[in-house]
Design a protein around this motif. Structure first.
Motif, mmCIF file in Angstrom:
data_model
loop_
_atom_site.group_PDB
_atom_site.id
_atom_site.type_symbol
_atom_site.label_atom_id
_atom_site.label_comp_id
_atom_site.label_asym_id
_atom_site.label_seq_id
_atom_site.Cartn_x
_atom_site.Cartn_y
_atom_site.Cartn_z
ATOM 1 N N GLU A 70 -30.685 -12.246 25.720
ATOM 2 C CA GLU A 70 -30.253 -12.176 24.321
ATOM 3 C C GLU A 70 -29.195 -11.090 24.135
ATOM 4 O O GLU A 70 -28.229 -11.280 23.382
ATOM 5 C CB GLU A 70 -31.449 -11.912 23.411
ATOM 6 C CG GLU A 70 -32.387 -13.097 23.296
ATOM 7 C CD GLU A 70 -33.699 -12.757 22.606
ATOM 8 O OE1 GLU A 70 -33.923 -11.575 22.252
ATOM 9 O OE2 GLU A 70 -34.519 -13.683 22.429
ATOM 10 N N ARG A 74 -25.379 -11.461 22.777
ATOM 11 C CA ARG A 74 -24.782 -10.634 21.718
ATOM 12 C C ARG A 74 -23.456 -10.036 22.186
ATOM 13 O O ARG A 74 -22.528 -9.909 21.385
ATOM 14 C CB ARG A 74 -25.756 -9.534 21.274
ATOM 15 C CG ARG A 74 -26.910 -10.064 20.446
ATOM 16 C CD ARG A 74 -27.686 -8.969 19.732
ATOM 17 N NE ARG A 74 -28.120 -7.882 20.579
ATOM 18 C CZ ARG A 74 -29.225 -7.863 21.305
ATOM 19 N NH1 ARG A 74 -30.044 -8.894 21.273
ATOM 20 N NH2 ARG A 74 -29.544 -6.807 22.036
ATOM 21 N N ASP A 79 -21.593 -9.128 18.893
ATOM 22 C CA ASP A 79 -22.611 -8.534 18.026
ATOM 23 C C ASP A 79 -23.351 -7.406 18.713
ATOM 24 O O ASP A 79 -24.186 -6.739 18.088
ATOM 25 C CB ASP A 79 -23.640 -9.603 17.592
ATOM 26 C CG ASP A 79 -23.060 -10.590 16.600
ATOM 27 O OD1 ASP A 79 -22.119 -10.226 15.880
ATOM 28 O OD2 ASP A 79 -23.557 -11.736 16.550
ATOM 29 N N TYR A 80 -23.089 -7.208 19.991
ATOM 30 C CA TYR A 80 -23.815 -6.196 20.769
ATOM 31 C C TYR A 80 -23.436 -4.802 20.283
ATOM 32 O O TYR A 80 -22.274 -4.503 20.026
ATOM 33 C CB TYR A 80 -23.473 -6.329 22.252
ATOM 34 C CG TYR A 80 -24.259 -5.399 23.148
ATOM 35 C CD1 TYR A 80 -25.591 -5.640 23.425
ATOM 36 C CD2 TYR A 80 -23.668 -4.273 23.698
ATOM 37 C CE1 TYR A 80 -26.319 -4.802 24.252
ATOM 38 C CE2 TYR A 80 -24.393 -3.427 24.524
ATOM 39 C CZ TYR A 80 -25.706 -3.698 24.799
ATOM 40 O OH TYR A 80 -26.423 -2.860 25.610
ATOM 41 N N TYR A 82 -24.686 -3.339 17.528
ATOM 42 C CA TYR A 82 -24.834 -3.188 16.088
ATOM 43 C C TYR A 82 -26.281 -3.429 15.697
ATOM 44 O O TYR A 82 -26.934 -4.341 16.194
ATOM 45 C CB TYR A 82 -23.916 -4.157 15.329
ATOM 46 C CG TYR A 82 -22.459 -3.836 15.527
ATOM 47 C CD1 TYR A 82 -21.837 -2.854 14.774
ATOM 48 C CD2 TYR A 82 -21.718 -4.495 16.494
ATOM 49 C CE1 TYR A 82 -20.502 -2.533 14.963
ATOM 50 C CE2 TYR A 82 -20.384 -4.191 16.700
ATOM 51 C CZ TYR A 82 -19.781 -3.210 15.934
ATOM 52 O OH TYR A 82 -18.468 -2.899 16.146
ATOM 53 N N CYS A 83 -26.777 -2.613 14.788
ATOM 54 C CA CYS A 83 -28.164 -2.681 14.338
ATOM 55 C C CYS A 83 -28.425 -3.984 13.586
ATOM 56 O O CYS A 83 -27.655 -4.354 12.684
ATOM 57 C CB CYS A 83 -28.462 -1.476 13.452
ATOM 58 S SG CYS A 83 -30.151 -1.438 12.826
ATOM 59 N N ASP A 84 -29.508 -4.662 13.962
ATOM 60 C CA ASP A 84 -29.896 -5.898 13.274
ATOM 61 C C ASP A 84 -30.346 -5.641 11.838
ATOM 62 O O ASP A 84 -30.247 -6.519 10.993
ATOM 63 C CB ASP A 84 -31.035 -6.599 14.029
ATOM 64 C CG ASP A 84 -30.569 -7.291 15.296
ATOM 65 O OD1 ASP A 84 -29.345 -7.376 15.528
ATOM 66 O OD2 ASP A 84 -31.443 -7.747 16.065
ATOM 67 N N GLY A 87 -26.809 -2.879 10.274
ATOM 68 C CA GLY A 87 -25.453 -3.240 10.636
ATOM 69 C C GLY A 87 -24.573 -2.127 11.188
ATOM 70 O O GLY A 87 -23.447 -2.388 11.579
ATOM 71 N N THR A 102 -31.843 -3.349 19.672
ATOM 72 C CA THR A 102 -31.259 -4.126 18.575
ATOM 73 C C THR A 102 -31.282 -3.348 17.262
ATOM 74 O O THR A 102 -30.784 -3.837 16.257
ATOM 75 C CB THR A 102 -32.017 -5.453 18.377
ATOM 76 O OG1 THR A 102 -33.387 -5.173 18.125
ATOM 77 C CG2 THR A 102 -31.878 -6.349 19.599
ATOM 78 N N LEU A 103 -31.896 -2.163 17.296
ATOM 79 C CA LEU A 103 -31.971 -1.324 16.103
ATOM 80 C C LEU A 103 -31.381 0.046 16.385
ATOM 81 O O LEU A 103 -31.568 0.591 17.481
ATOM 82 C CB LEU A 103 -33.426 -1.152 15.655
ATOM 83 C CG LEU A 103 -34.191 -2.407 15.246
ATOM 84 C CD1 LEU A 103 -35.653 -2.071 14.958
ATOM 85 C CD2 LEU A 103 -33.560 -3.063 14.037
#
Length: 120
Positions: A70, A74, A79-80, A82-84, A87, A102-103
């Motif tokens: 995953e 990203r 999208d890699y 960046y905080c889910d 942002g 992811t956070l």
């Protein structure tokens, strides 16, 4: 995140995945080679417990492999890093420590606090 950084993290993730896949292969080999039908119930129980522990470990690693995949998706989708949740950029140091993060650290800390309050 620039292309060099993306390539850096992609290489880290691919190497990590390769190592985990080698562990999976060695587990399969180990289970096949070590599987014995012991006459003594204590020996059989010990072996079953050992296999159970090894399989639980591999299951955790299987889930980690999915997180690695995953993370690589990203990277491909830009999208890699960046905080889910909020942002903002997660930060290179955090990604170096946990490439599948992811956070951001603030959102992760908040999530852990909430988890403690709900769980305990």
């Amino acid at each position: 995140m620039n292309d060099a950084q993306k390539d850096h993290f992609r290489a880290i993730l691919l190497d990590w995945k390769r190592q985990l896949m080698e562990e999976v292969d060695s587990t399969i080999t180990h289970l096949k080679e070590e599987a014995s039908n012991f006459a003594d119930p204590s020996d059989r129980a010990s072996q079953e417990e050992e296999f159970s522990l090894e399989l639980r470990t591999r299951d955790r690693e299987r889930k980690l492999i999915r997180k690695i995949e995953e993370a690589m998706e990203r990277i491909d989708e830009d999208d890699y890093g960046y905080c889910d949740a909020c942002g903002v950029e997660i930060g290179i140091r955090r990604l170096e420590a946990r490439p599948t993060a992811t956070l951001c650290i603030d959102c992760k800390t908040l999530a852990e606090i909430k988890e403690k309050q709900l769980g305990g």
